[in-house]
Scaffold this active site. Structure first.
Site, PDB file in Angstrom:
ATOM      1  N   SER A  41       0.702  -1.303  -0.049  1.00  0.00           N
ATOM      2  CA  SER A  41      -0.098  -0.087  -0.152  1.00  0.00           C
ATOM      3  C   SER A  41       0.971   1.192  -0.087  1.00  0.00           C
ATOM      4  O   SER A  41       0.919   1.934   1.071  1.00  0.00           O
ATOM      5  CB  SER A  41      -0.793   0.073   1.172  1.00  0.00           C
ATOM      6  OG  SER A  41      -0.294   0.081   2.263  1.00  0.00           O
ATOM      7  N   HIS A 160      -3.012  -6.226   2.605  1.00  0.00           N
ATOM      8  CA  HIS A 160      -2.013  -7.430   3.166  1.00  0.00           C
ATOM      9  C   HIS A 160      -2.697  -8.677   3.245  1.00  0.00           C
ATOM     10  O   HIS A 160      -2.093  -9.571   3.726  1.00  0.00           O
ATOM     11  CB  HIS A 160      -1.447  -6.888   4.467  1.00  0.00           C
ATOM     12  CG  HIS A 160      -0.685  -5.700   4.269  1.00  0.00           C
ATOM     13  ND1 HIS A 160      -0.111  -4.852   5.228  1.00  0.00           N
ATOM     14  CD2 HIS A 160      -0.220  -4.929   3.060  1.00  0.00           C
ATOM     15  CE1 HIS A 160       0.464  -3.969   4.594  1.00  0.00           C
ATOM     16  NE2 HIS A 160       0.721  -3.986   3.558  1.00  0.00           N
ATOM     17  N   GLU A 169      -4.396  -2.452   9.361  1.00  0.00           N
ATOM     18  CA  GLU A 169      -3.489  -2.896  10.471  1.00  0.00           C
ATOM     19  C   GLU A 169      -4.125  -2.846  11.922  1.00  0.00           C
ATOM     20  O   GLU A 169      -4.605  -1.745  12.056  1.00  0.00           O
ATOM     21  CB  GLU A 169      -1.942  -2.583  10.585  1.00  0.00           C
ATOM     22  CG  GLU A 169      -1.611  -2.835   9.417  1.00  0.00           C
ATOM     23  CD  GLU A 169      -0.031  -2.041   9.163  1.00  0.00           C
ATOM     24  OE1 GLU A 169       0.518  -1.601  10.061  1.00  0.00           O
ATOM     25  OE2 GLU A 169       0.394  -1.877   7.861  1.00  0.00           O
ATOM     26  N   GLU A 210       2.012  -9.333   6.966  1.00  0.00           N
ATOM     27  CA  GLU A 210       2.453  -9.061   8.178  1.00  0.00           C
ATOM     28  C   GLU A 210       2.647  -9.940   9.495  1.00  0.00           C
ATOM     29  O   GLU A 210       3.225  -9.638  10.631  1.00  0.00           O
ATOM     30  CB  GLU A 210       2.486  -7.480   8.542  1.00  0.00           C
ATOM     31  CG  GLU A 210       2.971  -6.529   7.268  1.00  0.00           C
ATOM     32  CD  GLU A 210       2.731  -5.204   7.769  1.00  0.00           C
ATOM     33  OE1 GLU A 210       2.151  -4.919   8.966  1.00  0.00           O
ATOM     34  OE2 GLU A 210       2.938  -4.302   7.012  1.00  0.00           O
ATOM     35  N   ASP A 247      -3.703   1.096  11.878  1.00  0.00           N
ATOM     36  CA  ASP A 247      -3.367   1.622  10.520  1.00  0.00           C
ATOM     37  C   ASP A 247      -4.406   1.329   9.561  1.00  0.00           C
ATOM     38  O   ASP A 247      -4.496   0.411   8.745  1.00  0.00           O
ATOM     39  CB  ASP A 247      -1.999   1.340  10.169  1.00  0.00           C
ATOM     40  CG  ASP A 247      -1.672   1.896   8.733  1.00  0.00           C
ATOM     41  OD1 ASP A 247      -2.262   2.616   8.296  1.00  0.00           O
ATOM     42  OD2 ASP A 247      -0.543   1.512   8.287  1.00  0.00           O
ATOM     43  N   GLU A 291      -2.746   5.631  12.384  1.00  0.00           N
ATOM     44  CA  GLU A 291      -1.797   5.869  11.296  1.00  0.00           C
ATOM     45  C   GLU A 291      -2.667   5.865   9.972  1.00  0.00           C
ATOM     46  O   GLU A 291      -3.632   5.206   9.847  1.00  0.00           O
ATOM     47  CB  GLU A 291      -0.719   4.925  11.346  1.00  0.00           C
ATOM     48  CG  GLU A 291       0.061   5.019   9.931  1.00  0.00           C
ATOM     49  CD  GLU A 291       1.058   3.656  10.092  1.00  0.00           C
ATOM     50  OE1 GLU A 291       1.505   3.147  11.122  1.00  0.00           O
ATOM     51  OE2 GLU A 291       1.412   3.387   8.863  1.00  0.00           O
ATOM     52  N   ASP A 318       1.960   8.078   7.480  1.00  0.00           N
ATOM     53  CA  ASP A 318       2.681   7.266   6.977  1.00  0.00           C
ATOM     54  C   ASP A 318       2.625   7.640   5.179  1.00  0.00           C
ATOM     55  O   ASP A 318       3.526   8.354   4.559  1.00  0.00           O
ATOM     56  CB  ASP A 318       2.301   5.717   7.010  1.00  0.00           C
ATOM     57  CG  ASP A 318       2.943   4.800   6.092  1.00  0.00           C
ATOM     58  OD1 ASP A 318       3.791   5.220   5.583  1.00  0.00           O
ATOM     59  OD2 ASP A 318       2.326   3.656   6.057  1.00  0.00           O
ATOM     60  N   LYS A 343       9.923   5.014   7.176  1.00  0.00           N
ATOM     61  CA  LYS A 343      10.271   4.002   6.290  1.00  0.00           C
ATOM     62  C   LYS A 343      11.527   4.415   5.312  1.00  0.00           C
ATOM     63  O   LYS A 343      11.248   5.313   4.481  1.00  0.00           O
ATOM     64  CB  LYS A 343       8.989   3.701   5.375  1.00  0.00           C
ATOM     65  CG  LYS A 343       7.947   2.805   6.340  1.00  0.00           C
ATOM     66  CD  LYS A 343       6.761   2.850   5.236  1.00  0.00           C
ATOM     67  CE  LYS A 343       5.552   1.972   6.049  1.00  0.00           C
ATOM     68  NZ  LYS A 343       4.423   1.972   5.182  1.00  0.00           N
ATOM     69  N   HIS A 371       9.145  -1.078   9.374  1.00  0.00           N
ATOM     70  CA  HIS A 371       9.260  -2.107   8.383  1.00  0.00           C
ATOM     71  C   HIS A 371       8.430  -2.086   7.093  1.00  0.00           C
ATOM     72  O   HIS A 371       7.576  -0.820   7.195  1.00  0.00           O
ATOM     73  CB  HIS A 371       8.980  -3.423   8.830  1.00  0.00           C
ATOM     74  CG  HIS A 371       7.482  -3.747   9.085  1.00  0.00           C
ATOM     75  ND1 HIS A 371       7.091  -5.141   9.565  1.00  0.00           N
ATOM     76  CD2 HIS A 371       6.495  -2.882   9.106  1.00  0.00           C
ATOM     77  CE1 HIS A 371       5.802  -5.063   9.463  1.00  0.00           C
ATOM     78  NE2 HIS A 371       5.319  -3.646   9.351  1.00  0.00           N
ATOM     79  N   LYS A 394       7.602  -0.280  14.500  1.00  0.00           N
ATOM     80  CA  LYS A 394       6.490  -1.057  14.081  1.00  0.00           C
ATOM     81  C   LYS A 394       7.284  -2.016  12.993  1.00  0.00           C
ATOM     82  O   LYS A 394       7.579  -1.949  11.810  1.00  0.00           O
ATOM     83  CB  LYS A 394       5.573  -0.147  12.965  1.00  0.00           C
ATOM     84  CG  LYS A 394       4.459  -0.941  12.278  1.00  0.00           C
ATOM     85  CD  LYS A 394       3.572   0.231  11.794  1.00  0.00           C
ATOM     86  CE  LYS A 394       3.493   0.009  10.377  1.00  0.00           C
ATOM     87  NZ  LYS A 394       2.071   0.384   9.989  1.00  0.00           N
TER      88      LYS A 394
END
Ligand code: PGA
Ligand code: ZN
Length: 430
Positions: A41, A160, A169, A210, A247, A291, A318, A343, A371, A394
Site C-alpha cells: 500500500s 495485506h 492493521e 505481516e 493503521d 496511522e 505514513d 520507512k 518495516h 513497527k
C-alpha cells in the site's frame, strides 16, 4: 576505512518478489550486506522503486536494472571513499541520480548501497550497528539507549490480507511492559490467544503479509472485539498494560473524494464521518495511535482528526509524509499529525531519513521506525530504532521469520546492553 567495492545482486523478499542485496566491501576486506524491503500500500509520493517491467521475468518485477545501476554506475564512484562519510556517500548518489524521486537509478538501488555502507561503517568502527547509528544522530552520543515500544500487527487486512477487514492493521502496543523481552512475551501470548479465539469461531488461522491473522471478519469493528478478548484471555489489562494502534491505510479506501468501507456496507463517507467512527472507537477501546486514518492528500481530514482528538491520541502520517521532510514540513503547517512513520525505502537514503526524524522531533512530533509489508531476512529496523532513540518501532506480528527476526534482534540488543537499556515511555498512554 575506505570502500574497495560494492556489489549488488537480485534475491527475493518475503512475498517472493525480487529485491536487491548490496554488499559493501572495504579495503581491509570487512564487508556488510543490506537488502531492500518493498511496500504494497505504497504512497504516491514515495521515491521510485525501479522494476524491470519485463513480463518474461517475475511478472515484470525483476530488479536487474537496479542491480546494474549499483554495479556499473554507483560502485565505481564510491570506491575509495571513507565508508563512515555517510552524508557524502548519500549525496554523491543523489547527485548521480539527479531526479526528485530517484527515478533514474532507482530508490531501491540507492538505498541498498546506503544501508550497506551504514552497516560497513559500524563494522569498520568495531561498534554494534545500533551504537554506530546513534553516533550519526546525536552530537554527543551517550552509552544509554532507549528501547522502542513495538507496534505488533496481530490482525491483518486491506491490501495485506484480502478477505479480512478493510482496515489494514490492527496492532497491539505493550505500553506498560518494563522491557523488550517482556513486551515480546506479552505480545506473543496475546497473538496465540487471538489464534485460539479465531479457531473457536471456525475460521482459518492463516496469516497475512505481516504475520497477523487474517480471518473473514464480519465488520471492521470485529477485530477490535477479538483483540480485546485475546488480551483478557492472556491475562493482560487492556489500556493499562497493552493498548491498541490502528493503521487503516485509508488512501486505499478513498475514491472520488469519499471513503468506502465494504465490510460495513458503508459508502461515500466524508472525512468527518471517518473521524466520527474513530472517535466512537476511541471511547470504546484503548486506541492510542491512528496511522493514515485519512487518505494521503486529505490534509483537511487529518487536521480535523487532530483537532477532535486534542492531542490525546497519536496521529501518524505514513503515506501522508512518505518519510519526506518537505511533506512533514507541510504537515507541521497544516497541523495534520503529531507523529511520523519512518520507512527508509520511502525516501531512499539514510541521510534523508535521519533529516526527517530530526525535523519531526524538533517540532515535538514522535517518530516510529517501520518495516514494509514485503520484508527481508536481514534485520534492520531493530538497530535503527535503538540507534535513533525514537522510542517506537513497527515490525509486524509475532510470526513469520522476517518479522520475528526484528523482535529477536531487539531482545539481543537489550540483553547486550543490560542496564544501559531503558524502555521508552509512551506519551499517549491512557
Ligand atoms: P506497506 O504497508 O509496506 O504495504 O506500505 C505498511 C504500512 O502501510 O504501514
Ligand atoms: Zn501505514
Amino acid at each position: 576505512m575506505k570502500i574497495k567495492t560494492i556489489r549488488a545482486h537480485e534475491l527475493l523478499d518475503s512475498r517472493g518478489n525480487p529485491t536487491l542485496e548490496a554488499v559493501a566491501i572495504l579495503e581491509n576486506d570487512i564487508s556488510a550486506a543490506a537488502m531492500v524491503p518493498s511496500g504494497a500500500s505504497t504512497g504516491q509520493h514515495e521515491a521510485l522503486e525501479l522494476r524491470d517491467g519485463d513480463p518474461n521475468r517475475y511478472l515484470g518485477r525483476g530488479v536487474l536494472r537496479a542491480v546494474e545501476h549499483v554495479n556499473v554506475e554507483i560502485a565505481p564512484v564510491l570506491a575509495g571513499m571513507d565508508v563512515t562519510d555517510q552524508r557524502e556517500i548519500d549525496q554523491i548518489m543523489l547527485d548521480l541520480d539527479g531526479t526528485p524521486n530517484k527515478s533514474k537509478l532507482g530508490a531501491n538501488a540507492i538505498l541498498a548501497v546506503s544501508i550497506a555502507c551504514l552497516k560497513a561503517g559500524a563494522a569498520a568502527n568495531h561498534l554494534p550497528f545500533y551504537a554506530y547509528v546513534s553516533t550519526l544522530c546525536d552530537p554527543e552520543p551517550t552509552d544509554k539507549f532507549t528501547m522502542p515500544i513495538p507496534m505488533m500487527n496481530v490482525l491483518n487486512g486491506g491490501k495485506h490480507a484480502k478477505g479480512s477487514a478493510d482496515f489494514q492493521e490492527y496492532m497491539i502496543m505493550p505500553t506498560g511492559a518494563p522491557s523488550i523481552v517482556e513486551a515480546v512475551r506479552w505480545g506473543a501470548e496475546i497473538f496465540h490467544n487471538l489464534g485460539k479465539i479465531i479457531q473457536e469461531k471456525g475460521w482459518p488461522t492463516t496469516v497475512g503479509d505481516e504475520g497477523g491473522y487474517a480471518p473473514p471478519v464480519r465488520s471492521n469493528e470485529q477485530p477490535l472485539e477479538l483483540i480485546m478478548a485475546a488480551m483478557e484471555k492472556a491475562g493482560y489489562r487492556p489500556g493499562e498494560q497493552v493498548s491498541i494502534a490502528l493503521d487503516p491505510a485509508a488512501t486505499e479506501l478513498h475514491m472520488n473524494d469519499t471513503y468506502h468501507l465494504e465490510k460495513d456496507g458503508r459508502k461515500d463517507l466524508t472525512y468527518e464521518e471517518m473521524v466520527d467512527l474513530y472517535e466512537a472507537w476511541i471511547r470504546k477501546y484503548p486506541i492510542v495511535s491512528i496511522e493514515d486514518g485519512l487518505a494521503e492528500e486529505d490534509w483537511d481530514g487529518f487536521n480535523h482528526l487532530m483537532e477532535e482528538t486534542e492531542g490525546h491520541v497519536q496521529i501518524v502520517g505514513d503515506d501522508l509524509f512518505v518519510t519526506n521532510a518537505q511533506r512533514v514540513q507541510i504537515g507541521i503547517w497544516e497541523n495534520a499529525a503529531n507523529s511520523v512513520l519512518i520507512k527508509v525505502n520511502q525516501i531512499g537514503t539514510i541521510t534523508e531519513a535521519l533529516k526527517t526524524i530530526k525535523l519531526a522531533r524538533e517540532h515535538g512530533m514522535t517518530c516510529i521506525i517501520s518495516h514494509r509489508s514485503g520484508e527481508t531476512e536481514l534485520p534492520f529496523e531493530a538497530d535503527f530504532a535503538v540507534g535513533t532513540h525514537v522510542g517506537q518501532i513497527k515490525i509486524g506480528s509475532l510470526s513469520r521469520s522476517e518479522r520475528v527476526a526484528e523482535y529477536n534482534q531487539l531482545m539481543r540488543i537489550e540483553r547486550e546492553l543490560g542496564d544501559r537499556a531503558q524502555m521508552a515511555t509512551f506519551r499517549f498512554a491512557r
